[in-house]
Scaffold this motif. Structure first.
Motif, PDB file in Angstrom:
ATOM      1  N   THR A 137       0.816  -1.224   0.000  1.00 38.95           N
ATOM      2  CA  THR A 137       0.000   0.000   0.000  1.00 38.95           C
ATOM      3  C   THR A 137       0.844   1.266   0.000  1.00 38.95           C
ATOM      4  N   SER A 138       2.100   1.180   0.447  1.00 40.40           N
ATOM      5  CA  SER A 138       2.938   2.384   0.482  1.00 40.40           C
ATOM      6  C   SER A 138       3.686   2.621  -0.832  1.00 40.40           C
ATOM      7  N   LEU A 139       3.968   1.561  -1.578  1.00 39.30           N
ATOM      8  CA  LEU A 139       4.721   1.719  -2.820  1.00 39.30           C
ATOM      9  C   LEU A 139       4.069   2.680  -3.819  1.00 39.30           C
ATOM     10  N   PRO A 140       2.745   2.587  -4.077  1.00 41.23           N
ATOM     11  CA  PRO A 140       2.150   3.499  -5.070  1.00 41.23           C
ATOM     12  C   PRO A 140       2.163   4.963  -4.657  1.00 41.23           C
ATOM     13  N   ILE A 141       2.233   5.229  -3.346  1.00 45.89           N
ATOM     14  CA  ILE A 141       2.123   6.607  -2.872  1.00 45.89           C
ATOM     15  C   ILE A 141       3.319   7.438  -3.307  1.00 45.89           C
ATOM     16  N   SER A 142       4.505   6.828  -3.231  1.00 46.60           N
ATOM     17  CA  SER A 142       5.718   7.609  -3.466  1.00 46.60           C
ATOM     18  C   SER A 142       6.456   7.247  -4.739  1.00 46.60           C
ATOM     19  N   SER A 143       6.026   6.198  -5.428  1.00 50.02           N
ATOM     20  CA  SER A 143       6.771   5.742  -6.610  1.00 50.02           C
ATOM     21  C   SER A 143       6.783   6.774  -7.733  1.00 50.02           C
ATOM     22  N   LEU A 144       5.813   7.702  -7.716  1.00 48.43           N
ATOM     23  CA  LEU A 144       5.736   8.691  -8.793  1.00 48.43           C
ATOM     24  C   LEU A 144       6.685   9.866  -8.611  1.00 48.43           C
ATOM     25  N   TYR A 145       7.223  10.067  -7.393  1.00 53.50           N
ATOM     26  CA  TYR A 145       7.997  11.287  -7.152  1.00 53.50           C
ATOM     27  C   TYR A 145       9.224  11.449  -8.053  1.00 53.50           C
ATOM     28  N   PRO A 146      10.025  10.399  -8.292  1.00 59.35           N
ATOM     29  CA  PRO A 146      11.206  10.624  -9.149  1.00 59.35           C
ATOM     30  C   PRO A 146      10.870  10.993 -10.589  1.00 59.35           C
TER      31      PRO A 146
ATOM     32  N   TRP B 299       6.045   0.814   6.101  1.00 58.33           N
ATOM     33  CA  TRP B 299       5.530   2.014   5.443  1.00 58.33           C
ATOM     34  C   TRP B 299       6.683   2.909   4.991  1.00 58.33           C
ATOM     35  N   GLY B 300       7.616   3.130   5.897  1.00 55.72           N
ATOM     36  CA  GLY B 300       8.759   3.973   5.549  1.00 55.72           C
ATOM     37  C   GLY B 300       9.618   3.369   4.454  1.00 55.72           C
ATOM     38  N   ILE B 301       9.826   2.051   4.520  1.00 57.39           N
ATOM     39  CA  ILE B 301      10.609   1.382   3.481  1.00 57.39           C
ATOM     40  C   ILE B 301       9.895   1.481   2.139  1.00 57.39           C
TER      41      ILE B 301
ATOM     42  N   ILE C  93      11.474   2.558  -1.215  1.00 53.49           N
ATOM     43  CA  ILE C  93      11.596   1.649  -2.359  1.00 53.49           C
ATOM     44  C   ILE C  93      10.743   2.144  -3.526  1.00 53.49           C
ATOM     45  N   GLY C  94       9.590   2.732  -3.210  1.00 58.07           N
ATOM     46  CA  GLY C  94       8.715   3.261  -4.261  1.00 58.07           C
ATOM     47  C   GLY C  94       9.441   4.236  -5.173  1.00 58.07           C
ATOM     48  N   PRO C  95      10.068   5.280  -4.607  1.00 59.49           N
ATOM     49  CA  PRO C  95      10.842   6.186  -5.459  1.00 59.49           C
ATOM     50  C   PRO C  95      11.997   5.499  -6.179  1.00 59.49           C
ATOM     51  N   ALA C  96      12.592   4.482  -5.544  1.00 57.07           N
ATOM     52  CA  ALA C  96      13.675   3.760  -6.216  1.00 57.07           C
ATOM     53  C   ALA C  96      13.149   3.051  -7.464  1.00 57.07           C
ATOM     54  N   LEU C  97      11.978   2.396  -7.326  1.00 54.38           N
ATOM     55  CA  LEU C  97      11.366   1.736  -8.486  1.00 54.38           C
ATOM     56  C   LEU C  97      10.999   2.763  -9.555  1.00 54.38           C
TER      57      LEU C  97
ATOM     58  N   THR D 290      17.072   4.597  -1.920  1.00 49.72           N
ATOM     59  CA  THR D 290      17.243   3.188  -1.571  1.00 49.72           C
ATOM     60  C   THR D 290      18.200   3.040  -0.394  1.00 49.72           C
ATOM     61  N   ILE D 291      19.289   3.785  -0.416  1.00 53.66           N
ATOM     62  CA  ILE D 291      20.236   3.774   0.705  1.00 53.66           C
ATOM     63  C   ILE D 291      19.541   4.224   1.987  1.00 53.66           C
ATOM     64  N   SER D 292      18.693   5.249   1.866  1.00 49.75           N
ATOM     65  CA  SER D 292      17.934   5.735   3.024  1.00 49.75           C
ATOM     66  C   SER D 292      17.031   4.642   3.571  1.00 49.75           C
ATOM     67  N   GLY D 293      16.414   3.886   2.668  1.00 51.48           N
ATOM     68  CA  GLY D 293      15.526   2.810   3.081  1.00 51.48           C
ATOM     69  C   GLY D 293      16.241   1.719   3.848  1.00 51.48           C
ATOM     70  N   LEU D 294      17.448   1.383   3.424  1.00 53.04           N
ATOM     71  CA  LEU D 294      18.219   0.362   4.130  1.00 53.04           C
ATOM     72  C   LEU D 294      18.588   0.827   5.539  1.00 53.04           C
ATOM     73  N   GLY D 295      18.963   2.100   5.656  1.00 53.30           N
ATOM     74  CA  GLY D 295      19.266   2.643   6.974  1.00 53.30           C
ATOM     75  C   GLY D 295      18.055   2.662   7.886  1.00 53.30           C
ATOM     76  N   LEU D 296      16.916   3.043   7.330  1.00 50.83           N
ATOM     77  CA  LEU D 296      15.668   3.062   8.096  1.00 50.83           C
ATOM     78  C   LEU D 296      15.295   1.662   8.552  1.00 50.83           C
TER      79      LEU D 296
END
Length: 479
Positions: A48-57, A174-176, A180-184, A323-329
Protein backbone atom coordinates in the motif's frame (compact mmCIF):
# COMPACT_ATOMS: atom_id res chain seq x y z
CA UNK A 1 -7.15 -5.25 37.69
CA UNK A 2 -9.81 -4.67 35.04
CA UNK A 3 -7.29 -5.59 32.36
CA UNK A 4 -6.33 -8.86 34.10
CA UNK A 5 -10.02 -9.66 34.66
CA UNK A 6 -10.76 -9.12 30.97
CA UNK A 7 -7.95 -11.46 29.94
CA UNK A 8 -9.25 -14.13 32.33
CA UNK A 9 -12.74 -13.74 30.87
CA UNK A 10 -11.47 -14.09 27.31
CA UNK A 11 -9.62 -17.26 28.27
CA UNK A 12 -12.76 -18.66 29.87
CA UNK A 13 -15.15 -17.66 27.10
CA UNK A 14 -13.38 -18.58 23.86
CA UNK A 15 -15.93 -19.00 21.08
CA UNK A 16 -15.01 -21.90 18.83
CA UNK A 17 -16.74 -20.28 15.83
CA UNK A 18 -15.08 -16.86 16.26
CA UNK A 19 -11.96 -16.31 14.15
CA UNK A 20 -10.79 -13.64 16.58
CA UNK A 21 -10.95 -16.08 19.49
CA UNK A 22 -8.97 -18.62 17.49
CA UNK A 23 -6.28 -16.00 17.10
CA UNK A 24 -6.29 -15.44 20.88
CA UNK A 25 -5.73 -19.17 21.35
CA UNK A 26 -2.99 -19.11 18.75
CA UNK A 27 -1.20 -16.29 20.60
CA UNK A 28 -1.24 -18.32 23.81
CA UNK A 29 0.04 -21.49 22.13
CA UNK A 30 2.78 -19.79 20.08
CA UNK A 31 5.12 -18.22 22.62
CA UNK A 32 8.04 -17.68 20.21
CA UNK A 33 8.89 -14.53 18.28
CA UNK A 34 6.08 -13.86 15.75
CA UNK A 35 8.08 -13.97 12.52
CA UNK A 36 5.18 -15.17 10.37
CA UNK A 37 2.79 -12.46 11.55
CA UNK A 38 5.46 -9.80 11.01
CA UNK A 39 6.00 -11.07 7.46
CA UNK A 40 2.31 -10.67 6.57
CA UNK A 41 2.20 -7.16 8.02
CA UNK A 42 5.33 -6.23 6.12
CA UNK A 43 4.15 -7.29 2.68
CA UNK A 44 0.67 -5.77 3.02
CA UNK A 45 1.94 -2.40 4.27
CA UNK A 46 4.65 -2.44 1.62
CA UNK A 47 2.07 -2.99 -1.12
CA UNK A 48 0.00 0.00 0.00
CA UNK A 49 2.94 2.38 0.48
CA UNK A 50 4.72 1.72 -2.82
CA UNK A 51 2.15 3.50 -5.07
CA UNK A 52 2.12 6.61 -2.87
CA UNK A 53 5.72 7.61 -3.47
CA UNK A 54 6.77 5.74 -6.61
CA UNK A 55 5.74 8.69 -8.79
CA UNK A 56 8.00 11.29 -7.15
CA UNK A 57 11.21 10.62 -9.15
CA UNK A 58 9.41 10.79 -12.51
CA UNK A 59 6.57 13.20 -11.69
CA UNK A 60 8.67 16.17 -12.81
CA UNK A 61 9.19 14.56 -16.23
CA UNK A 62 5.63 13.25 -16.47
CA UNK A 63 4.25 16.77 -16.11
CA UNK A 64 6.76 17.89 -18.72
CA UNK A 65 5.50 15.19 -21.12
CA UNK A 66 1.86 16.20 -20.58
CA UNK A 67 2.76 19.66 -21.88
CA UNK A 68 0.61 21.57 -19.38
CA UNK A 69 3.44 23.56 -17.76
CA UNK A 70 4.38 26.68 -19.68
CA UNK A 71 7.83 26.90 -18.06
CA UNK A 72 10.05 24.71 -15.90
CA UNK A 73 9.13 26.85 -12.92
CA UNK A 74 5.45 25.84 -13.25
CA UNK A 75 6.06 22.08 -13.09
CA UNK A 76 5.99 21.98 -9.28
CA UNK A 77 2.56 23.64 -9.29
CA UNK A 78 0.95 20.90 -11.41
CA UNK A 79 2.87 18.13 -9.65
CA UNK A 80 1.18 19.11 -6.39
CA UNK A 81 -2.31 18.47 -7.77
CA UNK A 82 -1.47 14.96 -8.96
CA UNK A 83 0.19 14.10 -5.66
CA UNK A 84 -2.68 15.45 -3.53
CA UNK A 85 -5.43 13.64 -5.52
CA UNK A 86 -4.52 10.39 -3.76
CA UNK A 87 -4.71 11.97 -0.30
CA UNK A 88 -7.99 13.71 -1.06
CA UNK A 89 -9.58 10.43 -2.13
CA UNK A 90 -8.30 8.67 0.97
CA UNK A 91 -9.58 11.48 3.22
CA UNK A 92 -13.11 11.01 1.88
CA UNK A 93 -13.30 7.28 2.54
CA UNK A 94 -10.99 6.30 5.42
CA UNK A 95 -13.64 6.48 8.16
CA UNK A 96 -16.01 4.42 5.99
CA UNK A 97 -13.39 1.69 5.51
CA UNK A 98 -12.63 1.72 9.24
CA UNK A 99 -16.30 1.17 10.08
CA UNK A 100 -16.52 -1.62 7.49
CA UNK A 101 -13.46 -3.28 9.03
CA UNK A 102 -15.12 -3.15 12.47
CA UNK A 103 -18.36 -4.56 11.08
CA UNK A 104 -17.29 -7.20 8.56
CA UNK A 105 -13.74 -7.99 9.65
CA UNK A 106 -10.19 -6.97 8.83
CA UNK A 107 -9.50 -9.63 6.20
CA UNK A 108 -12.15 -8.66 3.58
CA UNK A 109 -11.01 -5.03 3.68
CA UNK A 110 -7.37 -6.06 3.34
CA UNK A 111 -8.16 -8.17 0.26
CA UNK A 112 -10.19 -5.37 -1.31
CA UNK A 113 -7.36 -2.91 -0.74
CA UNK A 114 -4.67 -5.03 -2.39
CA UNK A 115 -6.83 -5.77 -5.45
CA UNK A 116 -7.66 -2.10 -6.06
CA UNK A 117 -3.98 -1.16 -5.80
CA UNK A 118 -3.23 -3.55 -8.66
CA UNK A 119 -5.98 -2.07 -10.85
CA UNK A 120 -5.75 1.69 -10.33
CA UNK A 121 -1.97 1.94 -10.06
CA UNK A 122 -1.61 0.20 -13.42
CA UNK A 123 -4.09 2.65 -14.94
CA UNK A 124 -2.13 5.58 -13.53
CA UNK A 125 0.99 4.32 -15.28
CA UNK A 126 -0.88 4.48 -18.58
CA UNK A 127 -2.07 8.08 -18.10
CA UNK A 128 -1.90 10.16 -21.27
CA UNK A 129 -2.86 13.53 -19.79
CA UNK A 130 -2.97 15.29 -16.46
CA UNK A 131 -6.70 14.72 -15.94
CA UNK A 132 -6.36 10.95 -16.31
CA UNK A 133 -3.43 11.02 -13.89
CA UNK A 134 -5.44 12.97 -11.31
CA UNK A 135 -8.51 10.73 -11.72
CA UNK A 136 -6.63 7.45 -11.32
CA UNK A 137 -4.71 8.75 -8.32
CA UNK A 138 -7.99 9.86 -6.76
CA UNK A 139 -9.51 6.41 -7.23
CA UNK A 140 -6.36 4.78 -5.87
CA UNK A 141 -6.69 6.90 -2.75
CA UNK A 142 -10.43 6.33 -2.38
CA UNK A 143 -9.93 2.55 -2.22
CA UNK A 144 -6.77 2.78 -0.12
CA UNK A 145 -8.24 1.03 2.92
CA UNK A 146 -5.15 -0.86 4.08
CA UNK A 147 -3.08 1.32 6.40
CA UNK A 148 -5.72 2.01 9.05
CA UNK A 149 -7.02 -1.56 8.91
CA UNK A 150 -3.52 -3.02 9.19
CA UNK A 151 -2.75 -0.88 12.25
CA UNK A 152 -5.76 -2.42 13.99
CA UNK A 153 -4.80 -5.87 12.69
CA UNK A 154 -1.20 -5.53 13.90
CA UNK A 155 -2.39 -4.58 17.39
CA UNK A 156 -4.71 -7.61 17.54
CA UNK A 157 -2.46 -10.31 16.06
CA UNK A 158 0.34 -9.83 18.61
CA UNK A 159 0.54 -10.35 22.35
CA UNK A 160 1.04 -7.19 24.37
CA UNK A 161 4.80 -7.59 24.78
CA UNK A 162 5.18 -7.49 21.00
CA UNK A 163 2.77 -4.65 20.21
CA UNK A 164 5.52 -2.00 20.08
CA UNK A 165 7.32 -4.31 17.65
CA UNK A 166 4.08 -4.62 15.64
CA UNK A 167 3.63 -0.87 15.34
CA UNK A 168 7.31 -0.54 14.52
CA UNK A 169 6.83 -3.13 11.77
CA UNK A 170 3.92 -1.14 10.34
CA UNK A 171 5.87 2.12 10.37
CA UNK A 172 9.05 0.48 9.13
CA UNK A 173 7.31 -1.24 6.22
CA UNK A 174 5.53 2.01 5.44
CA UNK A 175 8.76 3.97 5.55
CA UNK A 176 10.61 1.38 3.48
CA UNK A 177 7.80 1.45 0.93
CA UNK A 178 8.09 5.21 0.72
CA UNK A 179 11.77 4.69 -0.06
CA UNK A 180 11.60 1.65 -2.36
CA UNK A 181 8.72 3.26 -4.26
CA UNK A 182 10.84 6.19 -5.46
CA UNK A 183 13.67 3.76 -6.22
CA UNK A 184 11.37 1.74 -8.49
CA UNK A 185 10.04 4.92 -10.05
CA UNK A 186 13.53 6.24 -10.59
CA UNK A 187 15.10 3.14 -12.12
CA UNK A 188 12.12 1.82 -14.12
CA UNK A 189 10.59 5.04 -15.51
CA UNK A 190 11.33 5.84 -19.18
CA UNK A 191 12.72 2.32 -19.83
CA UNK A 192 12.88 2.70 -23.62
CA UNK A 193 15.23 5.67 -23.14
CA UNK A 194 17.39 4.06 -20.44
CA UNK A 195 17.43 0.45 -21.63
CA UNK A 196 16.89 0.54 -25.41
CA UNK A 197 18.35 -2.95 -25.86
CA UNK A 198 15.53 -4.36 -23.71
CA UNK A 199 12.57 -2.04 -24.42
CA UNK A 200 11.88 -0.66 -27.89
CA UNK A 201 10.21 2.68 -28.60
CA UNK A 202 7.26 0.82 -30.18
CA UNK A 203 6.59 -1.40 -27.15
CA UNK A 204 3.95 -0.60 -24.53
CA UNK A 205 6.67 0.71 -22.24
CA UNK A 206 7.99 2.90 -25.01
CA UNK A 207 4.57 4.44 -25.61
CA UNK A 208 3.71 4.67 -21.91
CA UNK A 209 7.01 5.88 -20.46
CA UNK A 210 5.97 5.56 -16.82
CA UNK A 211 4.01 2.30 -16.95
CA UNK A 212 6.80 -0.11 -16.01
CA UNK A 213 7.22 0.95 -12.35
CA UNK A 214 3.44 1.06 -11.93
CA UNK A 215 2.95 -2.38 -13.52
CA UNK A 216 5.69 -3.80 -11.28
CA UNK A 217 3.96 -2.52 -8.16
CA UNK A 218 0.58 -3.80 -9.40
CA UNK A 219 2.05 -7.27 -9.98
CA UNK A 220 3.41 -7.25 -6.43
CA UNK A 221 -0.03 -6.25 -5.12
CA UNK A 222 -1.59 -9.25 -6.89
CA UNK A 223 0.93 -11.59 -5.25
CA UNK A 224 0.13 -10.05 -1.86
CA UNK A 225 -3.59 -10.57 -2.55
CA UNK A 226 -3.02 -14.28 -3.10
CA UNK A 227 -0.97 -14.58 0.11
CA UNK A 228 -3.54 -12.65 2.14
CA UNK A 229 -6.14 -15.32 1.42
CA UNK A 230 -4.38 -17.34 4.12
CA UNK A 231 -4.17 -14.74 6.91
CA UNK A 232 -6.42 -15.23 9.96
CA UNK A 233 -9.26 -12.89 10.89
CA UNK A 234 -8.66 -11.10 14.22
CA UNK A 235 -12.00 -9.38 14.81
CA UNK A 236 -14.17 -10.77 17.60
CA UNK A 237 -17.74 -10.82 16.32
CA UNK A 238 -19.72 -12.83 18.89
CA UNK A 239 -23.42 -13.30 18.27
CA UNK A 240 -24.75 -13.58 21.82
CA UNK A 241 -28.50 -13.99 22.31
CA UNK A 242 -30.60 -12.13 24.83
CA UNK A 243 -30.97 -15.20 27.07
CA UNK A 244 -27.27 -15.45 27.82
CA UNK A 245 -26.50 -15.33 31.53
CA UNK A 246 -24.18 -13.08 33.50
CA UNK A 247 -21.20 -15.04 32.21
CA UNK A 248 -21.26 -13.14 28.88
CA UNK A 249 -18.02 -11.27 28.33
CA UNK A 250 -19.77 -7.95 27.82
CA UNK A 251 -21.76 -8.17 31.09
CA UNK A 252 -18.82 -9.34 33.18
CA UNK A 253 -16.51 -6.80 31.56
CA UNK A 254 -18.93 -3.99 32.40
CA UNK A 255 -19.17 -5.25 35.98
CA UNK A 256 -15.41 -5.34 36.23
CA UNK A 257 -15.04 -1.77 34.98
CA UNK A 258 -17.74 -0.59 37.36
CA UNK A 259 -16.10 -2.34 40.33
CA UNK A 260 -12.81 -0.60 39.60
CA UNK A 261 -14.44 2.80 39.27
CA UNK A 262 -13.68 3.10 35.54
CA UNK A 263 -17.17 3.31 34.18
CA UNK A 264 -17.15 6.15 31.69
CA UNK A 265 -13.57 5.49 30.66
CA UNK A 266 -12.98 7.47 27.48
CA UNK A 267 -12.18 4.26 25.61
CA UNK A 268 -15.96 3.86 25.50
CA UNK A 269 -18.37 6.10 23.68
CA UNK A 270 -17.73 8.74 21.06
CA UNK A 271 -14.31 8.74 19.46
CA UNK A 272 -14.48 12.52 19.06
CA UNK A 273 -14.76 12.86 22.86
CA UNK A 274 -11.80 10.55 23.45
CA UNK A 275 -9.15 13.22 24.02
CA UNK A 276 -6.17 10.83 24.38
CA UNK A 277 -7.08 9.55 20.90
CA UNK A 278 -7.82 12.93 19.34
CA UNK A 279 -4.72 14.62 20.78
CA UNK A 280 -2.44 11.88 19.44
CA UNK A 281 -4.16 12.11 16.05
CA UNK A 282 -3.46 15.86 15.98
CA UNK A 283 0.28 15.35 16.48
CA UNK A 284 0.22 12.45 14.01
CA UNK A 285 -1.38 14.66 11.34
CA UNK A 286 1.21 17.42 11.67
CA UNK A 287 4.10 14.94 11.51
CA UNK A 288 2.58 13.21 8.46
CA UNK A 289 2.10 16.60 6.78
CA UNK A 290 5.82 17.18 7.21
CA UNK A 291 6.63 13.68 5.92
CA UNK A 292 4.62 14.18 2.72
CA UNK A 293 5.94 17.69 2.08
CA UNK A 294 9.50 16.50 2.67
CA UNK A 295 9.14 13.58 0.20
CA UNK A 296 7.89 15.82 -2.59
CA UNK A 297 10.27 18.70 -1.91
CA UNK A 298 13.30 16.43 -1.72
CA UNK A 299 12.47 14.74 -5.05
CA UNK A 300 11.69 18.00 -6.87
CA UNK A 301 14.76 19.73 -5.40
CA UNK A 302 17.02 16.82 -6.38
CA UNK A 303 15.64 16.75 -9.96
CA UNK A 304 15.60 20.51 -10.54
CA UNK A 305 18.51 22.21 -12.37
CA UNK A 306 21.42 23.56 -10.34
CA UNK A 307 20.75 27.07 -11.69
CA UNK A 308 17.63 27.13 -9.47
CA UNK A 309 19.47 25.77 -6.41
CA UNK A 310 18.68 22.10 -7.11
CA UNK A 311 21.01 19.16 -7.57
CA UNK A 312 20.27 18.35 -11.22
CA UNK A 313 20.08 14.62 -10.43
CA UNK A 314 18.63 12.01 -12.79
CA UNK A 315 15.81 9.68 -11.71
CA UNK A 316 18.41 6.91 -11.23
CA UNK A 317 20.52 9.05 -8.91
CA UNK A 318 17.53 10.02 -6.77
CA UNK A 319 16.44 6.39 -6.65
CA UNK A 320 19.87 5.31 -5.42
CA UNK A 321 19.91 7.83 -2.57
CA UNK A 322 16.40 6.89 -1.47
CA UNK A 323 17.24 3.19 -1.57
CA UNK A 324 20.24 3.77 0.70
CA UNK A 325 17.93 5.74 3.02
CA UNK A 326 15.53 2.81 3.08
CA UNK A 327 18.22 0.36 4.13
CA UNK A 328 19.27 2.64 6.97
CA UNK A 329 15.67 3.06 8.10
CA UNK A 330 15.10 -0.69 7.99
CA UNK A 331 18.14 -1.39 10.16
CA UNK A 332 17.13 1.19 12.78
CA UNK A 333 13.46 0.25 13.03
CA UNK A 334 14.07 -3.48 13.24
CA UNK A 335 17.10 -3.44 15.55
CA UNK A 336 16.86 -0.29 17.66
CA UNK A 337 13.33 1.16 17.66
CA UNK A 338 11.57 -1.38 19.95
CA UNK A 339 14.31 -0.95 22.59
CA UNK A 340 14.25 2.84 22.23
CA UNK A 341 10.47 2.88 22.65
CA UNK A 342 10.62 0.73 25.79
CA UNK A 343 13.41 2.88 27.25
CA UNK A 344 12.09 6.36 26.44
CA UNK A 345 8.38 5.85 25.81
CA UNK A 346 6.46 6.93 22.71
CA UNK A 347 6.12 10.61 23.65
CA UNK A 348 9.72 11.30 24.66
CA UNK A 349 11.01 9.42 21.63
CA UNK A 350 8.82 11.56 19.35
CA UNK A 351 10.16 14.76 20.92
CA UNK A 352 13.78 13.62 20.62
CA UNK A 353 13.37 12.55 16.99
CA UNK A 354 11.75 15.86 16.07
CA UNK A 355 14.46 17.91 17.78
CA UNK A 356 17.24 16.01 16.00
CA UNK A 357 15.53 16.34 12.63
CA UNK A 358 15.78 20.14 12.57
CA UNK A 359 19.57 20.58 12.23
CA UNK A 360 19.76 17.79 9.65
CA UNK A 361 17.21 19.49 7.40
CA UNK A 362 19.01 22.82 7.80
CA UNK A 363 22.11 21.22 6.29
CA UNK A 364 20.54 20.30 2.91
CA UNK A 365 21.06 23.65 1.09
CA UNK A 366 24.70 23.66 2.20
CA UNK A 367 25.24 20.07 1.01
CA UNK A 368 24.06 21.22 -2.44
CA UNK A 369 27.17 23.43 -2.70
CA UNK A 370 29.42 20.36 -2.54
CA UNK A 371 30.17 18.11 -5.50
CA UNK A 372 31.22 14.59 -6.36
CA UNK A 373 31.39 11.71 -3.90
CA UNK A 374 31.38 13.91 -0.78
CA UNK A 375 28.01 15.40 -1.72
CA UNK A 376 26.48 11.98 -2.43
CA UNK A 377 27.74 10.54 0.86
CA UNK A 378 26.56 13.47 2.99
CA UNK A 379 23.22 13.63 1.20
CA UNK A 380 22.64 9.89 1.70
CA UNK A 381 23.56 10.14 5.38
CA UNK A 382 21.28 13.14 5.94
CA UNK A 383 18.44 11.40 4.10
CA UNK A 384 18.81 8.32 6.32
CA UNK A 385 18.66 10.46 9.46
CA UNK A 386 15.58 12.44 8.38
CA UNK A 387 13.69 9.28 7.45
CA UNK A 388 14.66 7.52 10.69
CA UNK A 389 13.61 10.49 12.83
CA UNK A 390 10.38 11.07 10.90
CA UNK A 391 9.20 7.45 11.00
CA UNK A 392 10.17 7.08 14.68
CA UNK A 393 8.11 10.14 15.64
CA UNK A 394 5.10 8.97 13.62
CA UNK A 395 5.30 5.43 15.05
CA UNK A 396 5.06 6.76 18.59
CA UNK A 397 1.79 8.49 17.81
CA UNK A 398 0.38 5.35 16.14
CA UNK A 399 1.10 3.37 19.31
CA UNK A 400 -0.73 5.95 21.44
CA UNK A 401 -3.75 5.93 19.11
CA UNK A 402 -4.25 2.17 19.34
CA UNK A 403 -3.80 2.17 23.11
CA UNK A 404 -6.52 4.81 23.47
CA UNK A 405 -9.40 2.61 22.22
CA UNK A 406 -10.81 -0.89 22.68
CA UNK A 407 -10.99 -3.43 19.86
CA UNK A 408 -14.59 -2.72 18.86
CA UNK A 409 -13.58 0.87 18.02
CA UNK A 410 -10.08 0.25 16.71
CA UNK A 411 -10.95 0.09 13.03
CA UNK A 412 -13.04 3.26 13.21
CA UNK A 413 -10.36 5.02 15.29
CA UNK A 414 -7.68 4.22 12.73
CA UNK A 415 -10.07 5.26 9.97
CA UNK A 416 -10.58 8.60 11.72
CA UNK A 417 -6.81 9.00 12.02
CA UNK A 418 -6.38 8.15 8.34
CA UNK A 419 -9.05 10.66 7.30
CA UNK A 420 -7.53 13.43 9.39
CA UNK A 421 -4.02 12.62 8.24
CA UNK A 422 -5.13 12.42 4.60
CA UNK A 423 -6.70 15.88 4.80
CA UNK A 424 -3.36 17.24 6.01
CA UNK A 425 -1.54 15.28 3.32
CA UNK A 426 -3.92 16.66 0.69
CA UNK A 427 -2.67 20.12 1.55
CA UNK A 428 0.95 18.94 1.77
CA UNK A 429 1.73 18.17 -1.91
CA UNK A 430 -0.11 21.23 -3.22
CA UNK A 431 1.57 23.48 -0.68
CA UNK A 432 4.96 21.86 -1.31
CA UNK A 433 4.58 22.23 -5.08
CA UNK A 434 3.60 25.89 -4.82
CA UNK A 435 6.37 26.55 -2.29
CA UNK A 436 8.91 24.85 -4.55
CA UNK A 437 7.88 26.92 -7.59
CA UNK A 438 8.04 30.10 -5.50
CA UNK A 439 11.49 29.24 -4.11
CA UNK A 440 12.90 28.85 -7.62
CA UNK A 441 11.81 32.42 -8.37
CA UNK A 442 13.70 33.83 -5.36
CA UNK A 443 17.09 32.17 -5.72
CA UNK A 444 18.89 35.46 -5.08
CA UNK A 445 16.66 36.76 -2.27
CA UNK A 446 18.40 38.32 0.74
CA UNK A 447 16.34 36.33 3.30
CA UNK A 448 16.29 32.52 3.01
CA UNK A 449 17.09 32.36 -0.70
CA UNK A 450 15.97 29.45 -2.88
CA UNK A 451 16.08 26.03 -1.17
CA UNK A 452 16.78 27.59 2.24
CA UNK A 453 13.14 28.69 2.29
CA UNK A 454 11.98 25.13 1.50
CA UNK A 455 13.77 23.55 4.43
CA UNK A 456 12.87 26.42 6.74
CA UNK A 457 9.18 25.62 6.25
CA UNK A 458 9.83 21.90 6.73
CA UNK A 459 11.51 22.65 10.05
CA UNK A 460 8.62 24.90 11.02
CA UNK A 461 6.26 21.93 10.63
CA UNK A 462 8.52 19.80 12.85
CA UNK A 463 8.60 22.50 15.54
CA UNK A 464 4.79 22.68 15.56
CA UNK A 465 4.53 18.88 15.77
CA UNK A 466 6.97 18.64 18.69
CA UNK A 467 5.23 21.53 20.50
CA UNK A 468 1.94 19.62 20.34
CA UNK A 469 3.45 16.70 22.30
CA UNK A 470 3.38 18.79 25.48
CA UNK A 471 0.37 19.33 27.74
CA UNK A 472 -2.36 20.40 27.44
CA UNK A 473 -2.28 19.35 23.77
CA UNK A 474 -1.27 15.71 24.17
CA UNK A 475 -2.91 13.49 26.79
CA UNK A 476 -2.09 9.80 27.07
CA UNK A 477 -3.99 6.92 28.65
CA UNK A 478 -2.52 4.93 31.48
CA UNK A 479 -1.45 1.44 30.58
Amino acid sequence: MAKEYKEALLEKHYHEGCPGCKVEKMKEVRRGYPYLELSFIWIVILSTSLPISSLYPFLYYMIEDFGVAKTEKDIGYYAGFIACAFMFGRALTSIFWGIMADRYGRKPIILLGTVTIAVFNALFGMSTNIWMAIATRFMLGSFNCLLGTMKAYATEIFREEYQATAMSAVSTAWGIGLIIGPALGGFLAQPADKYPSVFSKESIFGRFRYALPCFTISAFALVVTALCCFIPETLHNHKLDNTSDDDSIEVLEAASLESTGKTGNNKKGSLLKNWPLMSSILVYCVLCLHDTAYSEIFALWANSPSKYGGLGYSTNHVGTILTISGLGLFAFQVILYPSAERLLGAVLLTRLAGALMIPVQLSYPFIAHLSGVSRSILLSFASILVNVFSVSAITGMVILQNRAVDQHQRGAANGLAMTSMSLFKTVGPVGAGILFSWSERRKDAAFLPGPHMLFFFLNLMVIVGVSLTFKPFLVTTRR
